[in-house]
Design an enzyme around this catalytic site. Structure first.
Site, PDB file in Angstrom:
ATOM      1  N   LYS A 106      -0.171   8.531 -23.292  1.00 47.73           N
ATOM      2  CA  LYS A 106       0.276   8.911 -24.644  1.00 47.73           C
ATOM      3  C   LYS A 106       1.781   8.648 -24.757  1.00 47.73           C
ATOM      4  CE  LYS A 106      -3.735  11.422 -24.353  1.00 47.73           C
ATOM      5  NZ  LYS A 106      -4.578  11.492 -23.148  1.00 47.73           N
TER       6      LYS A 106
ATOM      7  N   TYR B 198       0.838  -1.202   0.000  1.00 46.10           N
ATOM      8  CA  TYR B 198       0.000   0.000   0.000  1.00 46.10           C
ATOM      9  C   TYR B 198       0.874   1.254   0.000  1.00 46.10           C
ATOM     10  CZ  TYR B 198      -3.661   3.330   0.931  1.00 46.10           C
ATOM     11  OH  TYR B 198      -4.529   4.386   0.814  1.00 46.10           O
TER      12      TYR B 198
ATOM     13  N   ASP C  65       1.742  21.008 -19.933  1.00 45.01           N
ATOM     14  CA  ASP C  65       1.032  19.763 -20.224  1.00 45.01           C
ATOM     15  C   ASP C  65       2.010  18.930 -21.054  1.00 45.01           C
ATOM     16  OD1 ASP C  65      -0.456  17.684 -21.160  1.00 45.01           O
ATOM     17  OD2 ASP C  65      -2.244  18.874 -21.593  1.00 45.01           O
TER      18      ASP C  65
ATOM     19  N   ARG D 183     -13.251  16.831 -33.403  1.00 43.08           N
ATOM     20  CA  ARG D 183     -12.543  17.869 -32.654  1.00 43.08           C
ATOM     21  C   ARG D 183     -12.977  19.225 -33.229  1.00 43.08           C
ATOM     22  NH1 ARG D 183     -10.102  15.673 -27.937  1.00 43.08           N
ATOM     23  NH2 ARG D 183     -12.318  15.941 -27.740  1.00 43.08           N
TER      24      ARG D 183
ATOM     25  N   PHE E  55     -18.882  15.907 -25.903  1.00 42.34           N
ATOM     26  CA  PHE E  55     -18.479  15.083 -27.050  1.00 42.34           C
ATOM     27  C   PHE E  55     -18.406  13.598 -26.711  1.00 42.34           C
ATOM     28  CE2 PHE E  55     -14.137  14.454 -25.569  1.00 42.34           C
ATOM     29  CZ  PHE E  55     -13.971  15.525 -24.703  1.00 42.34           C
TER      30      PHE E  55
ATOM     31  N   PHE F 237      -7.595  22.740 -24.138  1.00 42.96           N
ATOM     32  CA  PHE F 237      -7.869  21.314 -24.284  1.00 42.96           C
ATOM     33  C   PHE F 237      -9.088  21.021 -23.406  1.00 42.96           C
ATOM     34  CE2 PHE F 237      -7.725  16.834 -23.288  1.00 42.96           C
ATOM     35  CZ  PHE F 237      -7.829  16.354 -24.583  1.00 42.96           C
ATOM     36  N   THR F 238      -9.924  20.087 -23.877  1.00 38.51           N
ATOM     37  CA  THR F 238     -11.236  19.863 -23.254  1.00 38.51           C
ATOM     38  C   THR F 238     -11.160  19.687 -21.728  1.00 38.51           C
ATOM     39  OG1 THR F 238     -10.954  17.542 -23.849  1.00 38.51           O
ATOM     40  CG2 THR F 238     -12.270  18.908 -25.348  1.00 38.51           C
TER      41      THR F 238
HETATM   42  C1  LIG Z   1      -3.202  17.389 -24.355  1.00 39.21           C
HETATM   43  C2  LIG Z   1      -3.935  16.548 -23.362  1.00 39.21           C
HETATM   44  N1  LIG Z   1      -3.940  16.910 -22.070  1.00 39.21           N
HETATM   45  C3  LIG Z   1      -4.596  16.208 -21.140  1.00 39.21           C
HETATM   46  C4  LIG Z   1      -5.303  15.065 -21.466  1.00 39.21           C
HETATM   47  C5  LIG Z   1      -6.079  14.332 -20.403  1.00 39.21           C
HETATM   48  O1  LIG Z   1      -5.506  13.122 -20.127  1.00 39.21           O
HETATM   49  P1  LIG Z   1      -6.346  11.807 -19.717  1.00 39.21           P
HETATM   50  O2  LIG Z   1      -7.165  11.401 -20.891  1.00 39.21           O
HETATM   51  O3  LIG Z   1      -5.282  10.817 -19.377  1.00 39.21           O
HETATM   52  O4  LIG Z   1      -7.176  12.147 -18.533  1.00 39.21           O
HETATM   53  C6  LIG Z   1      -5.318  14.643 -22.791  1.00 39.21           C
HETATM   54  C7  LIG Z   1      -6.076  13.441 -23.180  1.00 39.21           C
HETATM   55  O5  LIG Z   1      -6.443  13.208 -24.299  1.00 39.21           O
HETATM   56  C8  LIG Z   1      -4.615  15.404 -23.766  1.00 39.21           C
HETATM   57  O6  LIG Z   1      -4.608  15.047 -25.068  1.00 39.21           O
END
Ligand SMILES: Cc1ncc(COP(=O)(O)O)c(C=O)c1O
Length: 477
Positions: free
Chosen positions: A271, A85, A228, A395, A462, A137-138
């Protein structure tokens, strides 16, 4: 046919061909269901490719997130999971890998990228503050907003033009940033949210010159820069091949130099870092780290596992090391380039220059007759799937969501459909099939009509929104 009429792709371009720096040890069978079955599956999914079952998909280019193939070393590492743990030895391996390759001092693991975005936003944004960044970014923007922040786009204008070929379209516009600082005051800026290769702009990189200038501006104003780092390795590759003075430096060296201009980073390890699940957040400031490591126990898990199993952390530590190998990155981005060059040669409208992780089709270029509130990019994802079971992602207007103030669609300048290439998964033959699918759909573009959104969830719509073809609307009402 004489032998001289058949040419490899390399020969067609008058160069020697390259191949992926791996060979395949285990395979996962895939097959294409019939056109009739695809039509039924898409209808059941409300014309949203996120709602398809993966077994109904032939070539899955929905995302490069968590879809990569792990290496034999990573699978071996999974057997070395220390599932204690607290204080798992895999945590220390991961911490060491982040320190070694990204250069930050303190690291907190998280279950994936948005877990890290949540912790950073809650810790480093005060309600009412602004968060400038190089395009939204979303999930990132949503976490800024949930923490009471307001995102301000300070990316260069060229990033919003799919045809502009500037090589560093991810760069921050220094004037836009300085004007914002002047207008609202540095104390009202939480931090600069900088993404390495900008996903929503088409996987476009930031130059080293730009991050150095940003460091200077932010130092003058006392503003922190958080990166990021999700696709920062791919960004380092573009610096290597496109920016003066970096041709002889390794990807690993460039990555560390870039990160040294920032105060910390968050990571969706699904990624660049070559794992199916995982994330991390790393900073240099001990007090900030202390706050983050306290908050992680509320939402993710103890600060030495953050929602990950020990075996996941081991695979991630190994993935970090594999991700920065020059031959890996060259072939990964090379595969994207291969697909993109085919499409460009066939005069298909895509975002230029070709980015790091995906080809972005310009849906406005496909369907100038479909207005943005009939979701041309969503239409294009549906058509690709119907043609041959290739799954892509919208997108455009659907992803951009609604303005929280006005409640209207945000109508982004870029209306794109993304074909994201998973790492180490598909071959050149899969790229050929995907390219031919795009061409077939492009050839039929004039006969295609729009969609109506018939279900719209509140957050990140989306993922779960449902649509009906406009020529079908009314049939079930
Ligand atoms: C540029 C970017 N930042 C953050 C994220 C968020 O990461 P996660 O999907 O692992 O939560 C993504 C995911 O697609 C991303 O492409």
């Amino acid at each position: 046919m004489t032998a001289s009429t058949l040419k490899t792709f390399g020969q067609q371009l008058s160069r020697r061909s390259w191949a992926e720096p791996w060979k395949i040890k285990a395979v996962e069978p895939i097959h294409m269901i019939t056109q009739e079955e695809r039509l039924r599956a898409l209808g059941e999914a409300g014309y949203n490719t996120f709602l398809l079952r993966s077994e109904d998909v032939y070539i899955d280019l929905l995302t490069d997130s968590g879809t990569g193939a792990m290496s034999d070393r990573q699978w071996a590492g999974m057997m070395m999971g220390d599932e204690s743990y607290a204080g798992s030895k895999n945590f220390y391996r991961l911490e060491g890998a982040v320190q070694n390759y990204y250069g930050y001092q303190h690291m907190v693991p998280t279950h994936q990228g948005r877990g890290a975005e949540h912790l950073l936003s809650q810790t480093a944004i005060k309600s009412g503050q602004y968060v400038p960044g190089n395009m939204y970014f979303t999930t990132t923007r949503l976490h800024h907003e949930l923490a009471g922040g307001t995102f301000v786009d300070v990316i260069i204008d060229q990033a919003h033009d799919p045809n502009d070929e500037y090589p560093f379209k991810g760069n921050v516009d220094l004037d836009k940033l300085e004007s914002l600082i002047k207008e609202v005051g540095a104390e009202n800026i939480a931090y600069l949210s900088l993404a390495g290769t900008v996903n929503m702009a088409g996987g476009q990189p930031v130059s080293m010159a730009n991050v150095r200038q940003l460091r200077e501006i932010c130092d003058r104003s006392g503003i922190r820069i958080f990166l990021d780092a999700t696709r920062m390795v791919e960004n380092a590759y573009f610096i290597q091949v496109q920016e003066d003075g970096y041709a002889d430096k390794s990807i690993a060296e460039i990555l560390k130099e870039f990160c040294s201009c920032t105060d910390g980073a968050w990571m969706s390890a699904k990624k660049d870092n070559l794992v199916n699940i995982g994330g991390w957040l790393a900073v240099n400031d001990f007090d900030l780290f202390d706050a983050l490591r306290n908050l992680v126990v509320v939402y993710e898990g103890l600060h030495t596992y953050g929602g990950l199993a020990g075996r996941d952390m081991e695979a991630l530590a190994i993935g970090i090391e594999e991700a920065v190998q020059d031959d890996h990155v060259r072939s990964r981005v090379g595969q994207v380039l291969y697909l993109g060059e085919l499409l460009l040669d066939w005069k298909i409208p895509i975002v230029k220059p070709i980015g790091g992780h995906a080809i972005f089709l310009d849906a406005r270029g496909f369907y100038p007759h479909i207005p943005q509130d009939q979701f041309p990019a969503q239409v294009l994802t549906a058509q690709l799937y119907l043609d041959s079971g290739v799954r892509a992602m919208e997108r455009g207007n659907v992803s951009a969501g609604r303005d929280p103030q006005t409640g209207d669609h945000r109508y982004p300048a870029l209306e794109l459909t993304r074909l994201a290439i998973p790492r180490r998964v598909y071959t050149q033959a899969h790229m050929d099939v995907a390219a031919e699918t795009v061409k077939t759909v492009h050839d039929a573009r004039q006969q295609t009509s729009g969609l109506k959104m018939v279900y719209e969830p509140k957050n990140l719509r989306f993922f779960q929104a449902r649509f009906e073809p406009l020529d079908m609307v009314g049939q079930h009402e």
